[in-house]
Enzyme design. Structure first.
Site, PDB file in Angstrom:
ATOM      1  N   ASP A   1       0.834  -1.206   0.000  1.00 33.98           N
ATOM      2  CA  ASP A   1       0.000   0.000   0.000  1.00 33.98           C
ATOM      3  C   ASP A   1       0.873   1.263   0.000  1.00 33.98           C
ATOM      4  O   ASP A   1       1.774   1.413   0.825  1.00 33.98           O
ATOM      5  CB  ASP A   1      -0.893  -0.029   1.244  1.00 33.98           C
TER       6      ASP A   1
ATOM      7  N   THR B   1      -7.064   4.018  -1.233  1.00 37.29           N
ATOM      8  CA  THR B   1      -6.770   2.608  -0.958  1.00 37.29           C
ATOM      9  C   THR B   1      -7.889   1.655  -1.364  1.00 37.29           C
ATOM     10  O   THR B   1      -7.685   0.751  -2.178  1.00 37.29           O
ATOM     11  CB  THR B   1      -6.450   2.429   0.532  1.00 37.29           C
TER      12      THR B   1
ATOM     13  N   ASP C   1       2.326   3.090   3.056  1.00 36.43           N
ATOM     14  CA  ASP C   1       1.254   4.076   3.177  1.00 36.43           C
ATOM     15  C   ASP C   1       1.278   4.732   4.556  1.00 36.43           C
ATOM     16  O   ASP C   1       1.237   5.958   4.677  1.00 36.43           O
ATOM     17  CB  ASP C   1      -0.098   3.399   2.943  1.00 36.43           C
TER      18      ASP C   1
ATOM     19  N   HIS D   1       2.354   8.670   4.917  1.00 29.53           N
ATOM     20  CA  HIS D   1       1.489   9.716   5.475  1.00 29.53           C
ATOM     21  C   HIS D   1       2.189  10.460   6.608  1.00 29.53           C
ATOM     22  O   HIS D   1       2.191  11.692   6.659  1.00 29.53           O
ATOM     23  CB  HIS D   1       0.202   9.085   6.030  1.00 29.53           C
TER      24      HIS D   1
ATOM     25  N   ASP E   1      -1.637   0.294  -4.671  1.00 30.71           N
ATOM     26  CA  ASP E   1      -2.905   0.940  -4.980  1.00 30.71           C
ATOM     27  C   ASP E   1      -2.727   2.391  -5.431  1.00 30.71           C
ATOM     28  O   ASP E   1      -3.550   2.911  -6.183  1.00 30.71           O
ATOM     29  CB  ASP E   1      -3.836   0.884  -3.763  1.00 30.71           C
ATOM     30  N   HIS E   2      -1.687   3.040  -4.989  1.00 31.99           N
ATOM     31  CA  HIS E   2      -1.479   4.464  -5.281  1.00 31.99           C
ATOM     32  C   HIS E   2      -0.081   4.871  -4.827  1.00 31.99           C
ATOM     33  O   HIS E   2       0.624   4.089  -4.178  1.00 31.99           O
ATOM     34  CB  HIS E   2      -2.517   5.338  -4.568  1.00 31.99           C
TER      35      HIS E   2
ATOM     36  N   HIS F   1      -2.417  11.168  -0.600  1.00 30.68           N
ATOM     37  CA  HIS F   1      -2.743  10.642  -1.922  1.00 30.68           C
ATOM     38  C   HIS F   1      -4.242  10.788  -2.119  1.00 30.68           C
ATOM     39  O   HIS F   1      -4.966  11.145  -1.190  1.00 30.68           O
ATOM     40  CB  HIS F   1      -2.334   9.170  -2.035  1.00 30.68           C
TER      41      HIS F   1
END
Length: 412
Positions: free
Chosen positions: A33, A69, A190, A194, A237-238, A343
């Site tokens: 992720d 996500t 992820d 963040h 996912d991103h 994101h």
């Protein structure tokens, strides 16, 4: 002529029996992720380098909009845009029922009624493939017809090596009980992206740690003599981008006095005006456009594929890349917790792109391609297993067909 036709039909039947009698392939689909496309270029990922040298690697993996996500994990596993599979964001309201879907609500997350797309494990199970999931959004639905044969409910703190070990135990089951398609999920890139931002030393440590998890996969598969026979696909996912508390627009303050409901904040926001308020709120936002754009649902640019679903609010606000459209509370939380990465932005922006790496008997060796669309992964999986795909997908096998080793993958 009749004899010829009978012979032809018999030959086709025997061919189909022969194809289905062949051993089923193995695929492990791994999601890291928030693992941005260029994290592999920092010189700290030897196991990714191994895949690149011995398998397929893409310049990037393009997510769908919004680059969040849940929507993109569902797009990967269904081959559908979020407007079509129904999970339009990480949190959104069904205004007809008042129900709220959010990642933190396990009751809603496990309710199959939210999920309009057909996940690959559903396609596979119906066609005789045993599947498993050691975490993946949508895999833990309570409808017994729609989840994998084996799965775990998501547990954020479960140690990463334990997850790999659990997958290895599944692969050690007797052949007739063994899953051949398995998903695996890891949140670290992820979570720390963040918290610290994509250019931090902390994220570099996280990248190296996730690369070591790939190495652990290789080690454990080798121990059970399945490394050479297993296809490993690593996706995300991103991506992630740097953000700043100085780049925010307070939409709640801007719309003070208006009546509406709201979903999401940050890179984009969903606004559902109260009856009779639509045109007034739209004009207010349109006149104030600065570092964001506001659209009526039907006017969202077609390349976003984000209009054709009643769950999408009547107004959609999309922030300029790196900016945030926020509320009083989200701005307070932003400053309190000091997040440095986010994101959800324009899915064509490279900062939002992720990775696609694949190695195994189905794939070419030392083969690099350009950007891949994440909705094309579902038809890729169908081809590996020689399955008939769901006909409602948005993905296109032709865009990704070049990654296969022609001698090893049969045509559908």
């Amino acid at each position: 002529m009749k004899l010829f036709l009978k012979t032809l039909v018999l030959s086709l039947i025997l061919l189909l029996i022969s194809l289905h009698a062949q051993p089923q392939p193995y695929v492990i689909l791994i999601s890291f992720d928030g693992f941005r496309w260029d994290y592999v270029d920092r010189g700290i990922t030897p196991n990714f380098d191994f895949i690149k040298d011995n398998g397929v690697s893409a310049k990037s993996l393009q997510p769908c909009f919004p680059s969040k996500t849940f929507p993109n994990h569902l797009s990967i596993i269904t081959g559908m845009y979020p407007e079509n599979h129904g999970i339009i964001s990480n949190g959104f309201i069904d205004y007809t029922t008042g129900r709220y879907f959010t990642m933190s609500d396990t009751i809603e997350v496990r309710d199959a009624r939210w999920y309009r797309g057909e996940a690959f494990w559903e396609t596979a199970e119906r066609q005789g493939i045993i599947t498993a999931s050691y975490f993946w959004p949508g895999s833990e639905v309570t409808d017994n017809e729609r989840h994998p044969t084996y799965f775990y409910n998501y547990e954020h703190s479960r140690p990463y090596k334990n997850r790999v070990d659990g997958i290895i135990e599944w692969l050690k089951l007797p052949y007739e009980k063994r899953p051949h398609f398995i998903t695996s999920y890891f949140d670290a890139a992820d979570t720390y992206g963040h918290k610290y931002g994509p250019n931090s030393e902390e994220i570099n440590q996280t990248i190296a740690g996730l690369d070591s998890i790939l190495g652990y996969y290789f080690q454990k598969l080798k121990e059970i003599e399945m490394l050479d026979s297993t296809n490993i696909i690593v996706v995300t996912d991103h991506g992630m981008t740097e953000i700043s508390a100085n780049k925010v627009i307070n939409i709640e303050q801007l719309l003070n006095g208006f009546k509406y409901e709201r979903g999401d904040s940050g890179p984009f926001m969903l606004i559902e005006p109260a009856e009779g308020e639509l045109e007034k709120i739209y004009k207010k936002l349109k006149d104030a456009e600065n570092h964001f754009k506001v659209y009526k649902r039907g006017d969202v640019p077609t390349f976003y594929h984000y209009s054709n679903n009643p769950l999408i609010s009547n107004l959609v606000i999309i922030a300029e890349n790196g900016w945030g459209v926020e509320t009083n509370k989200s701005i307070e939380n932003f400053r309190k917790y000091g997040n440095k990465g986010n994101h959800g932005y324009d899915n064509y922006w490279m900062d939002m792109h992720g990775i696609f790496y694949a190695i195994g008997p189905a794939f070419k060796e030392n083969y690099q391609v350009g950007t891949i669309n994440n909705i094309d992964i579902y038809p890729l999986l169908c081809k590996i297993f020689n399955l008939v795909p769901n006909q409602l997908i948005d993905g296109n096998l032709e865009r990704i067909n070049n990654v296969f080793e022609a001698r090893r993958i049969r045509s559908i």
